[in-house]
Design a protein around this motif. Structure first.
Motif, mmCIF file in Angstrom:
data_model
loop_
_atom_site.group_PDB
_atom_site.id
_atom_site.type_symbol
_atom_site.label_atom_id
_atom_site.label_comp_id
_atom_site.label_asym_id
_atom_site.label_seq_id
_atom_site.Cartn_x
_atom_site.Cartn_y
_atom_site.Cartn_z
ATOM 1 N N LYS A 101 -2.269 -25.977 -3.331
ATOM 2 C CA LYS A 101 -2.465 -26.823 -2.151
ATOM 3 C C LYS A 101 -3.846 -27.457 -2.234
ATOM 4 N N GLN A 102 -4.794 -27.088 -1.362
ATOM 5 C CA GLN A 102 -6.121 -27.725 -1.408
ATOM 6 C C GLN A 102 -7.211 -26.764 -1.878
ATOM 7 N N THR A 103 -6.811 -25.665 -2.516
ATOM 8 C CA THR A 103 -7.804 -24.772 -3.130
ATOM 9 C C THR A 103 -7.711 -24.890 -4.644
ATOM 10 N N LEU A 104 -8.788 -24.521 -5.319
ATOM 11 C CA LEU A 104 -8.870 -24.790 -6.756
ATOM 12 C C LEU A 104 -9.527 -23.639 -7.509
ATOM 13 N N GLU A 105 -9.003 -23.375 -8.681
ATOM 14 C CA GLU A 105 -9.661 -22.548 -9.682
ATOM 15 C C GLU A 105 -9.896 -23.437 -10.890
ATOM 16 N N PHE A 106 -11.119 -23.458 -11.424
ATOM 17 C CA PHE A 106 -11.367 -24.322 -12.577
ATOM 18 C C PHE A 106 -12.372 -23.695 -13.536
ATOM 19 N N ASN A 107 -12.361 -24.207 -14.758
ATOM 20 C CA ASN A 107 -13.216 -23.722 -15.833
ATOM 21 C C ASN A 107 -14.573 -24.438 -15.750
ATOM 22 N N ASN A 108 -15.616 -23.703 -15.363
ATOM 23 C CA ASN A 108 -16.944 -24.307 -15.165
ATOM 24 C C ASN A 108 -17.487 -24.946 -16.429
ATOM 25 N N ARG A 109 -17.203 -24.344 -17.565
ATOM 26 C CA ARG A 109 -17.776 -24.848 -18.820
ATOM 27 C C ARG A 109 -16.961 -26.006 -19.389
ATOM 28 N N SER A 110 -15.634 -25.867 -19.430
ATOM 29 C CA SER A 110 -14.799 -26.877 -20.078
ATOM 30 C C SER A 110 -14.329 -27.984 -19.132
ATOM 31 N N PHE A 111 -14.461 -27.738 -17.806
ATOM 32 C CA PHE A 111 -13.958 -28.733 -16.852
ATOM 33 C C PHE A 111 -14.963 -28.918 -15.706
ATOM 34 N N SER A 112 -16.202 -29.150 -16.086
ATOM 35 C CA SER A 112 -17.267 -29.305 -15.086
ATOM 36 C C SER A 112 -17.089 -30.568 -14.243
ATOM 37 N N GLU A 113 -16.253 -31.496 -14.697
ATOM 38 C CA GLU A 113 -16.017 -32.736 -13.936
ATOM 39 C C GLU A 113 -15.442 -32.471 -12.552
ATOM 40 N N ALA A 114 -14.893 -31.260 -12.319
ATOM 41 C CA ALA A 114 -14.300 -30.934 -11.026
ATOM 42 C C ALA A 114 -15.353 -30.608 -9.966
ATOM 43 N N LYS A 115 -16.585 -30.320 -10.374
ATOM 44 C CA LYS A 115 -17.602 -29.806 -9.449
ATOM 45 C C LYS A 115 -17.906 -30.764 -8.298
ATOM 46 N N ILE A 116 -18.003 -32.052 -8.579
ATOM 47 C CA ILE A 116 -18.437 -32.990 -7.538
ATOM 48 C C ILE A 116 -17.370 -33.223 -6.481
ATOM 49 N N PHE A 117 -16.149 -32.723 -6.714
ATOM 50 C CA PHE A 117 -15.080 -32.908 -5.731
ATOM 51 C C PHE A 117 -14.610 -31.571 -5.148
ATOM 52 N N THR A 118 -15.495 -30.584 -5.187
ATOM 53 C CA THR A 118 -15.152 -29.280 -4.616
ATOM 54 C C THR A 118 -16.327 -28.736 -3.801
ATOM 55 N N ARG A 119 -16.010 -27.805 -2.907
ATOM 56 C CA ARG A 119 -17.044 -27.094 -2.169
ATOM 57 C C ARG A 119 -16.619 -25.639 -1.996
ATOM 58 N N LYS A 120 -17.576 -24.763 -1.857
ATOM 59 C CA LYS A 120 -17.300 -23.347 -1.672
ATOM 60 C C LYS A 120 -17.050 -23.092 -0.196
ATOM 61 N N GLU A 121 -15.989 -22.394 0.104
ATOM 62 C CA GLU A 121 -15.646 -22.063 1.485
ATOM 63 C C GLU A 121 -15.246 -20.593 1.520
ATOM 64 N N GLY A 122 -16.203 -19.731 1.795
ATOM 65 C CA GLY A 122 -15.949 -18.293 1.713
ATOM 66 C C GLY A 122 -15.761 -17.898 0.265
ATOM 67 N N ASP A 123 -14.651 -17.230 -0.018
ATOM 68 C CA ASP A 123 -14.354 -16.812 -1.386
ATOM 69 C C ASP A 123 -13.553 -17.871 -2.154
ATOM 70 N N GLU A 124 -13.238 -18.977 -1.498
ATOM 71 C CA GLU A 124 -12.384 -19.991 -2.112
ATOM 72 C C GLU A 124 -13.159 -21.256 -2.452
ATOM 73 N N VAL B 209 -12.623 -25.233 -2.402
ATOM 74 C CA VAL B 209 -11.755 -26.192 -1.714
ATOM 75 C C VAL B 209 -11.963 -27.582 -2.303
ATOM 76 N N ILE B 210 -10.867 -28.303 -2.480
ATOM 77 C CA ILE B 210 -10.923 -29.676 -2.999
ATOM 78 C C ILE B 210 -11.382 -30.626 -1.901
ATOM 79 N N GLU B 211 -12.267 -31.537 -2.256
ATOM 80 C CA GLU B 211 -12.749 -32.553 -1.320
ATOM 81 C C GLU B 211 -12.273 -33.934 -1.752
ATOM 82 N N LYS B 212 -12.177 -34.827 -0.763
ATOM 83 C CA LYS B 212 -11.893 -36.253 -0.995
ATOM 84 C C LYS B 212 -10.596 -36.485 -1.780
ATOM 85 N N THR B 213 -9.649 -35.587 -1.614
ATOM 86 C CA THR B 213 -8.359 -35.709 -2.295
ATOM 87 C C THR B 213 -7.253 -35.385 -1.306
ATOM 88 N N LYS B 214 -6.382 -36.343 -1.053
ATOM 89 C CA LYS B 214 -5.283 -36.142 -0.115
ATOM 90 C C LYS B 214 -4.279 -35.143 -0.679
#
Length: 442
Positions: free
Chosen positions: A149-172, A174-179
């Motif tokens: 849904k709108q939560t994400l697990e990603f590879n920090n080293r191999s897929f760092s491009e995801a960082k600018i569109f995510t935020r930390k919300e508790g232990d999860e 969350v994807i930002e700016k994506t419908k």
């Protein structure tokens, strides 16, 4: 290069069905055909250049094409609109009480930029339920991202491009700016994400066309004849076999059936609008281009005649040369639904043989067909032949001829006899014209 594709709960496909372009290594059959690319990576020895899907009318052949096209559209067009149009176009299997007893799901594996990628997405009630991307760089598959849904697990080293569109919300995370209706990989590709762009660009190279209507690729081929000398030379070399010596591109003014003197129009305001429109079109001529074929007459003179005066098969052949050349020259994937429509069997064989012998990069062609005369060892290996058949629940099932091991030792060059006798399933509704006559005459 396409490795495999799977789909579930979409149009006539309910349970998960898989289509593979991986060449089989389980058969001892020796096929002296140039129908594969050597890979020898990622556990893959060879990939097929081409494949053909056979089945009765209404069996679901076109839905295989629709499924691949729907996945491409979901990725490539999802940012072109503010609506949820792309996900709402994902039609589930409707012959059941609960349409989303499990999500509509698509997954594709492909080779790009020297690596193996696996991308998938599942959709439920017009929203993305899950989305995932994995890659294999050497031998081990690695997670790049997995969306729920709108939560994400990603590879920090191999897929760092995801960082600018995510935020930390508790232990999860969350994807930002994506419908909820937009693929995450499409958003990242829009902002030049490295691996997302590889996925996005691979899908842009997948083209689907219909063999029923040439207008979808007519203009493309016409422009190639006019602007691409390499294509022109390649195509004319082929067309010599059809007694066509050259091709001319002729420009003319498009005519519109507007007549301001039409006495059937009684409304003065409407007449004024028609008159103004006619005046505008007179001042702003719309140009169109058409193909004319050049042939040598019995007197040795060259004559140019409109392509529209040729047979429908010749017209389709000429228009189809553009997409075939484009896929070979640019390492694309071309999927042709109803490929054999308007074509004589020998012309179908000519085109398939031409592609298999002349393609040397990483392009692929996938066809849907009715013509059982194409079920021959002269054209296809067994792993290139696929069938679609509906079961008693009206669900389309997709399977390869490789699964029928009891027919491996069949003598002769054709599989069509076994096919028409129902040994592979997916047979046409009528095995021959006499049976059709019996049904029509009661």
């Amino acid at each position: 290069m396409l490795v495999d594709f799977s789909v579930q709960n979409f149009t006539s496909f309910n349970q998960m069905q898989e289509f593979s372009m991986v060449a089989s290594t389980s058969t001892k059959e020796r096929v002296e055909l140039d129908n594969t690319y050597e890979i020898n990576q990622f556990g893959i020895k060879e990939i097929l250049k081409s494949a053909a899907i056979f089945g009765a009318n209404g069996s679901g052949k076109s839905n295989v094409v629709m499924a691949i096209g729907a996945l491409k559209s979901l990725l490539v067009r999802s940012l072109d609109t503010n609506s949820d149009e792309t996900t709402s176009n994902i039609i589930p299997f409707l012959l059941k009480k609960d349409f989303f007893d499990f999500p509509s799901e698509f997954e594709v594996s492909f080779l790009a930029e020297g690596n193996l990628y696996r991308y998938g997405i599942s959709i439920e009630n017009d929203s993305i339920d899950e989305e995932w991307l994995y890659w294999t760089k050497s031998s081990r598959e690695t997670l790049l991202f997995h969306r729920k849904k709108q939560t994400l697990e990603f590879n920090n080293r191999s897929f760092s491009e995801a960082k600018i569109f995510t935020r930390k919300e508790g232990d999860e995370i969350v994807i930002e700016k994506t419908k909820t209706s937009v693929p995450f990989v499409s958003v990242l590709a829009k902002f030049d994400g490295e691996k997302s762009n590889i996925v996005f660009n691979w899908f842009k190279k997948v083209n689907t066309i219909s063999g029923l209507r040439e207008f979808g690729f007519r203009d493309f081929t016409t422009n190639l004849f006019e602007k691409d000398e390499s294509f022109r030379a390649w195509a004319l070399d082929i067309l010599k076999s059809f007694q066509i010596d050259s091709i001319n591109i002729v420009e003319f003014d498009k005519e519109f059936p507007i007549n301001k003197k039409n006495k059937s129009i009684k409304n003065e305001e409407l007449l004024d609008v028609v008159s103004k429109l006619e005046g505008f079109l007179e001042k702003n001529k719309i140009k169109e281009k058409r193909i004319e074929v050049v042939k040598k007459g019995g007197n040795g003179e060259m004559y140019s005649i409109p392509l529209s005066m040729e047979s429908e098969g010749t017209q389709k052949l000429i228009y189809l040369l553009g997409p075939i050349y484009d896929v070979m020259a640019n390492d694309k994937i071309l999927i042709i639904d109803e490929f054999d429509n308007k074509f004589h069997t020998l012309l179908c064989k000519f085109i398939i043989d031409l592609y298999n012998k002349k393609s040397f990069g990483s392009s692929q062609i996938i066809l849907t067909c009715h013509d059982t005369n194409l079920l021959t060892k002269e054209l296809f290996r067994r792993d290139q032949i696929w069938f679609v058949e509906k079961n008693e629940r009206h669900e389309s099932e997709l399977y390869s001829l490789v699964e029928y091991k009891e027919h491996y030792a069949r003598k002769g060059n054709s599989y069509s006899k076994d096919y028409l006798q129902g040994k592979y399933g997916a047979i046409p509704l009528f095995k021959d014209i006499s049976e059709l006559g019996e049904k029509l005459n009661g």
